[in-house]
Motif scaffolding. Structure first.
Motif, PDB file in Angstrom:
ATOM      1  N   UNK A 275     -25.794 -38.290  22.901  1.00 24.65           N
ATOM      2  CA  UNK A 275     -24.547 -37.599  22.560  1.00 24.65           C
ATOM      3  C   UNK A 275     -23.843 -38.271  21.386  1.00 24.65           C
ATOM      4  N   UNK A 276     -23.923 -39.583  21.313  1.00 24.42           N
ATOM      5  CA  UNK A 276     -23.224 -40.313  20.254  1.00 24.42           C
ATOM      6  C   UNK A 276     -23.835 -40.097  18.873  1.00 24.42           C
ATOM      7  N   UNK A 277     -25.034 -39.514  18.816  1.00 21.95           N
ATOM      8  CA  UNK A 277     -25.593 -39.193  17.500  1.00 21.95           C
ATOM      9  C   UNK A 277     -24.692 -38.207  16.755  1.00 21.95           C
ATOM     10  N   UNK A 278     -24.028 -37.319  17.491  1.00 28.11           N
ATOM     11  CA  UNK A 278     -23.096 -36.396  16.862  1.00 28.11           C
ATOM     12  C   UNK A 278     -21.908 -37.155  16.277  1.00 28.11           C
ATOM     13  N   UNK A 294     -18.775 -33.150   7.615  1.00 25.97           N
ATOM     14  CA  UNK A 294     -17.775 -33.244   8.672  1.00 25.97           C
ATOM     15  C   UNK A 294     -17.608 -31.908   9.390  1.00 25.97           C
ATOM     16  N   UNK A 295     -17.592 -30.808   8.640  1.00 22.38           N
ATOM     17  CA  UNK A 295     -17.485 -29.495   9.286  1.00 22.38           C
ATOM     18  C   UNK A 295     -18.684 -29.236  10.185  1.00 22.38           C
ATOM     19  N   UNK A 296     -19.868 -29.614   9.715  1.00 22.65           N
ATOM     20  CA  UNK A 296     -21.077 -29.444  10.512  1.00 22.65           C
ATOM     21  C   UNK A 296     -20.998 -30.285  11.787  1.00 22.65           C
ATOM     22  N   UNK A 297     -20.557 -31.539  11.633  1.00 28.31           N
ATOM     23  CA  UNK A 297     -20.452 -32.429  12.779  1.00 28.31           C
ATOM     24  C   UNK A 297     -19.434 -31.922  13.787  1.00 28.31           C
ATOM     25  N   UNK A 298     -18.296 -31.412  13.299  1.00 23.76           N
ATOM     26  CA  UNK A 298     -17.267 -30.904  14.200  1.00 23.76           C
ATOM     27  C   UNK A 298     -17.784 -29.702  14.982  1.00 23.76           C
ATOM     28  N   UNK A 299     -18.537 -28.819  14.322  1.00 25.74           N
ATOM     29  CA  UNK A 299     -19.111 -27.669  15.024  1.00 25.74           C
ATOM     30  C   UNK A 299     -20.046 -28.125  16.135  1.00 25.74           C
ATOM     31  N   UNK A 300     -20.851 -29.141  15.847  1.00 26.94           N
ATOM     32  CA  UNK A 300     -21.765 -29.669  16.846  1.00 26.94           C
ATOM     33  C   UNK A 300     -21.013 -30.358  17.978  1.00 26.94           C
ATOM     34  N   UNK A 301     -19.989 -31.111  17.630  1.00 24.13           N
ATOM     35  CA  UNK A 301     -19.199 -31.799  18.645  1.00 24.13           C
ATOM     36  C   UNK A 301     -18.458 -30.808  19.541  1.00 24.13           C
ATOM     37  N   UNK A 390     -26.223 -31.127   5.042  1.00 22.40           N
ATOM     38  CA  UNK A 390     -26.782 -30.023   5.811  1.00 22.40           C
ATOM     39  C   UNK A 390     -26.315 -28.696   5.287  1.00 22.40           C
ATOM     40  N   UNK A 391     -27.095 -27.685   5.635  1.00 22.08           N
ATOM     41  CA  UNK A 391     -26.666 -26.342   5.308  1.00 22.08           C
ATOM     42  C   UNK A 391     -25.430 -26.009   6.119  1.00 22.08           C
ATOM     43  N   UNK A 392     -24.542 -25.189   5.545  1.00 22.64           N
ATOM     44  CA  UNK A 392     -23.371 -24.769   6.287  1.00 22.64           C
ATOM     45  C   UNK A 392     -23.798 -23.937   7.465  1.00 22.64           C
ATOM     46  N   UNK A 393     -23.348 -24.262   8.679  1.00 24.88           N
ATOM     47  CA  UNK A 393     -23.820 -23.533   9.860  1.00 24.88           C
ATOM     48  C   UNK A 393     -23.409 -22.091   9.830  1.00 24.88           C
ATOM     49  N   UNK A 402     -27.083 -22.591  20.558  1.00 20.44           N
ATOM     50  CA  UNK A 402     -27.701 -22.553  19.237  1.00 20.44           C
ATOM     51  C   UNK A 402     -27.385 -23.817  18.448  1.00 20.44           C
ATOM     52  N   UNK A 403     -26.140 -24.268  18.512  1.00 22.25           N
ATOM     53  CA  UNK A 403     -25.760 -25.458  17.751  1.00 22.25           C
ATOM     54  C   UNK A 403     -26.551 -26.674  18.201  1.00 22.25           C
ATOM     55  N   UNK A 404     -26.722 -26.821  19.509  1.00 19.95           N
ATOM     56  CA  UNK A 404     -27.470 -27.970  20.012  1.00 19.95           C
ATOM     57  C   UNK A 404     -28.926 -27.906  19.591  1.00 19.95           C
TER      58      UNK A 404
END
Length: 415
Positions: A275-278, A294-301, A390-393, A402-404
């Motif tokens: 989980x901490x990889x995010x 950061x936007x990509x990471x926030x979506x994943x988180x 990364x590509x914008x999700x 899907x995000x995971x």
């Protein structure tokens, strides 16, 4: 621009000529895809005696540092240490400058590779991975210390994890639910009572090469050694979050194979590291000032926060070594069904192995591994390589499942 196989073959010849392998004659080369997200230019080399070699040239400073660490680790694997592993590690045969980078030639480890999401339950791939990882963890710590590689105590691992959470919180974009979940885990003393071991720093199943022995998958080699250190053995099992069906079998086989004392919270800590990889991705984006990361990471988180809110806290005592050992009785005696796996390491067209003809480069063949749907949502993780943004999700990536599942592909540039 990627370097051609011919250019890489010429560099390999120069590297070998200045080493003890000066008599090796390279007679062919073909492109080699190693799933490195463009971090290396690689080629598979065919030598006159029928053997194969690999040449790699890093394409960034981070990749260069990784190869230097890997070379240092491999140099520390003496013949005696290698004999303890039960599988093969690459051997660096030569190196030379190629422009502003260093080209390295090493032995080729043949076999097929299996992604974490395609690891089936039961005896076979899952148990072979557990035994191989345990054999690395059982190496004496002096191997790492003699090579001058990093070491960390259990207390230091706890402190490093706490510092990571502090940095993630400081971004102001960490979901409160995850902050609370991870803070509780950090406060659970039992979670951090473990014996440090030699680890690979978070190995992924796709780093191992497999062969079939009478239909049973066995591990022939391990490609990635850059993370060799002394630390938390749970880091090398964080990938089981991507293979929930095989999780119990992996933990059971590992507990049975390792010589170390039972680790009651191994599975729980492995989940936490996954989980901490995010959080690492969020911190990385913040530190380099990348809004898209950061936007990509926030979506994943956000999707992770949504998916775990109904789960018990980490270190709630839901998984123990006793549970893992009990799972041995649930593992069928018969071997796992044969599966077609992704990323054949030696997939190439032999007809293209001619250095003296200007032919179109062949495409590397890949095979999709088992595609059975998993009943629970896995988390996709692999060694983090943040060289490219990364590509914008897409909108549908905002769905928690899907995000995971797409996290791995976006992080490694394979989407």
């Amino acid at each position: 621009m990627a370097r051609s196989p011919l250019t890489l073959a010429a560099a390999a010849t120069a590297a070998l000529s200045s080493s003890s392998r000066s008599g090796v004659a390279i007679v062919g080369a073909a492109p080699l895809s190693e799933g490195g997200a463009g971090r290396f230019d690689s080629a598979l080399l065919h030598v006159a005696d029928g053997g194969r070699l690999v040449v790699r040239v890093p394409t960034s400073d981070d990749a260069e540092a990784d190869l230097a660490r890997e070379e240092k680790a491999l140099a520390g694997l003496t013949m005696g240490v290698r004999s303890l592993l039960g599988f093969t590690a690459p051997e660096v045969l030569g190196r030379t400058r190629l422009g502003d980078r260093v080209a390295r030639v090493q032995t080729h480890l043949a076999g097929y590779r299996v992604d974490a999401a395609h690891v089936p339950p039961g005896r076979g791939v899952a148990t072979a991975l557990a035994h191989a990882i345990a054999s690395v963890h059982d190496l004496p710590a002096s191997v790492v210390q003699a090579a001058g590689l990093p070491t960390a105590t259990a207390a230091q691992v706890h402190t490093q994890t706490e510092e990571l959470l502090d940095r993630a919180e400081a971004t102001g974009r960490l979901p409160f639910g995850l902050l609370r979940r991870w803070s509780r885990a950090l406060g659970a003393e039992a979670l951090w009572r473990f014996e440090p071991t030699v680890t690979l720093g978070g190995v992924d199943p796709s780093a191992f090469t497999f062969a079939d022995d009478d239909g049973v998958p066995v591990i022939r080699g391990l490609l990635s050694w850059a993370g060799l250190r002394v630390g938390d053995p749970a880091e090398d099992l964080r990938w089981v979050s991507s293979a929930p069906d095989a999780r119990g079998d992996v933990l059971a086989a590992y507990a049975a194979a390792t010589d170390h004392a039972p680790d009651a919270m191994l599975g729980e800590r492995a989940r936490l590291h996954a989980e901490l990889e995010f959080a690492k991705w969020l911190v990385h984006g913040h530190e380099i000032g990348s809004a898209s990361i950061m936007d990509d990471a926030v979506a994943l988180l956000d999707s992770l926060d949504w998916s775990v809110r109904d789960e018990p806290p980490i270190a709630a005592g839901t998984v123990t070594v006793d549970d893992a050992i009990a799972a041995l009785g649930r593992v069928p005696d018969g071997r796992a069904e044969a599966i077609d796996t992704s990323m054949q390491t030696d997939a190439y067209d032999p007809g293209s192995m001619d250095l003296f003809e200007d032919e179109e480069e062949p495409e590397t063949t890949t095979h999709a591994a088992g595609d059975a749907d998993l009943e629970t949502e896995p988390i996709g993780f692999r060694d983090w390589t943040p060289d490219e943004e990364p590509a914008t999700p897409d909108d549908d990536d905002r769905d928690p499942g899907d995000a995971a599942r797409n996290a791995l592909r976006r992080w490694t540039g394979t989407a």
